[in-house]
Design a protein around this motif. Sequence first.
Motif, short mmCIF file in Angstrom:
data_model
loop_
_atom_site.label_atom_id
_atom_site.label_comp_id
_atom_site.label_asym_id
_atom_site.label_seq_id
_atom_site.Cartn_x
_atom_site.Cartn_y
_atom_site.Cartn_z
N ASP A 94 -6.80 1.03 -4.84
CA ASP A 94 -5.88 1.91 -4.12
C ASP A 94 -5.44 1.24 -2.82
OD1 ASP A 94 -6.46 3.59 -6.15
OD2 ASP A 94 -7.41 5.15 -4.92
N SER A 95 -4.22 1.54 -2.38
CA SER A 95 -3.73 0.97 -1.13
C SER A 95 -4.43 1.63 0.05
CB SER A 95 -2.22 1.17 -1.01
OG SER A 95 -1.93 2.54 -0.75
N ALA A 96 -4.51 0.90 1.16
CA ALA A 96 -5.20 1.42 2.33
C ALA A 96 -4.54 2.69 2.85
CB ALA A 96 -5.24 0.35 3.42
N ASP B 156 -2.82 4.98 1.12
CA ASP B 156 -3.15 6.09 0.22
C ASP B 156 -4.59 6.54 0.43
OD1 ASP B 156 -0.64 6.10 -0.85
OD2 ASP B 156 -1.16 4.90 -2.62
N ARG C 92 -8.04 -4.54 4.68
CA ARG C 92 -7.59 -5.72 3.92
C ARG C 92 -8.70 -6.78 3.87
NH1 ARG C 92 -2.77 -8.01 2.48
NH2 ARG C 92 -1.59 -6.40 3.60
N LEU D 284 -10.94 1.63 -2.05
CA LEU D 284 -10.26 0.36 -1.81
C LEU D 284 -10.63 -0.67 -2.87
CD1 LEU D 284 -10.64 0.09 2.08
CD2 LEU D 284 -8.48 0.28 0.82
N CYS E 11 -11.44 -5.80 1.39
CA CYS E 11 -11.08 -6.04 -0.01
C CYS E 11 -11.15 -7.52 -0.36
CB CYS E 11 -9.68 -5.51 -0.29
SG CYS E 11 -9.56 -3.71 -0.27
N TYR F 212 -2.94 6.83 9.72
CA TYR F 212 -3.53 5.55 9.32
C TYR F 212 -4.23 4.85 10.47
CZ TYR F 212 -4.12 0.89 7.43
OH TYR F 212 -4.66 -0.29 7.02
#
Length: 277
Positions: free
Chosen positions: A242-244, A246, A272, A238, A275, A256
């Motif tokens: 990279d997106s959560a 992915d 989120r 993260l 990050c 997810y």
Amino acid sequence: MKEILHYSSDYFTLNHTINDSPHNIDTHIHDCYELFYFISGGLTYYIEGQVYELHPHDIIITNARELHRIVFHSNDCYERKYIHFSPEYISSFQIEEYNMFHFIERRKLGYFNKISAKDVREAGIDKMWAQMEETALSHSPEKIILMKTYFIQMLINMNNIFMTYNNPLVTSQSYNQKVVAILEFINKNLDKKITLHLLETEFFVNKYYLCHIFKKSTGFTVMEYLTYKRIMWAMDLLLSGDSALDVAHRVGFGDYSTFYKAFKNITGSSPRQYCNQ
């Protein structure tokens, strides 16, 4: 709980507490290095699948990648000191010819985490720690400088001790080789679907017995350990951008929502929020 001392500065915390009613400390990691100085109490320290029985004045060292937990087996008064620090605390003193974090970082996870009380005393680490505590309580203008100099001397002495521990002539702690093999397999295959049935087939051992020896040797259940290691990997991904979604699939979660709940449960924040922090 009675706090004897708490000192904190940038990238460094020194603490000394006494607890008359200790409770088990759940599986966790720190975002820094930890030096844990044991004084009294009845406990077992679990680190990455290894079990450490502690005696007064033993020191436990963990880095930011080592899962650990503490299980108490008596109601004795629990007293301990600890130091949390990040490399930045003494970065200006690092030189190319000598890395003060060499043995903290380059050990195999869960191995050589303990410095015995005998070595602590012979190397004068107990006295250096006491000097830091005394300095932390003072109001002298040179306090910050003295704290770093005592700490650096202590790290160097610890490195000298680890040099002897890594000598093949030194008798090392005995490890359950089956559990060690399972731990290595899990860490190498975090992105794959890992089930108890798969481990049973891979290691030719009944899954119920496997769970028993794993829990007894590590203090973790198999799935608990697997989840923590996946979330630790996810935290790094993260932060690399990279997106959560992915990340969730890359680290082996089937969906997810399961990843989100596990991440929040372990880190205390959503992907989120983590990050942003």
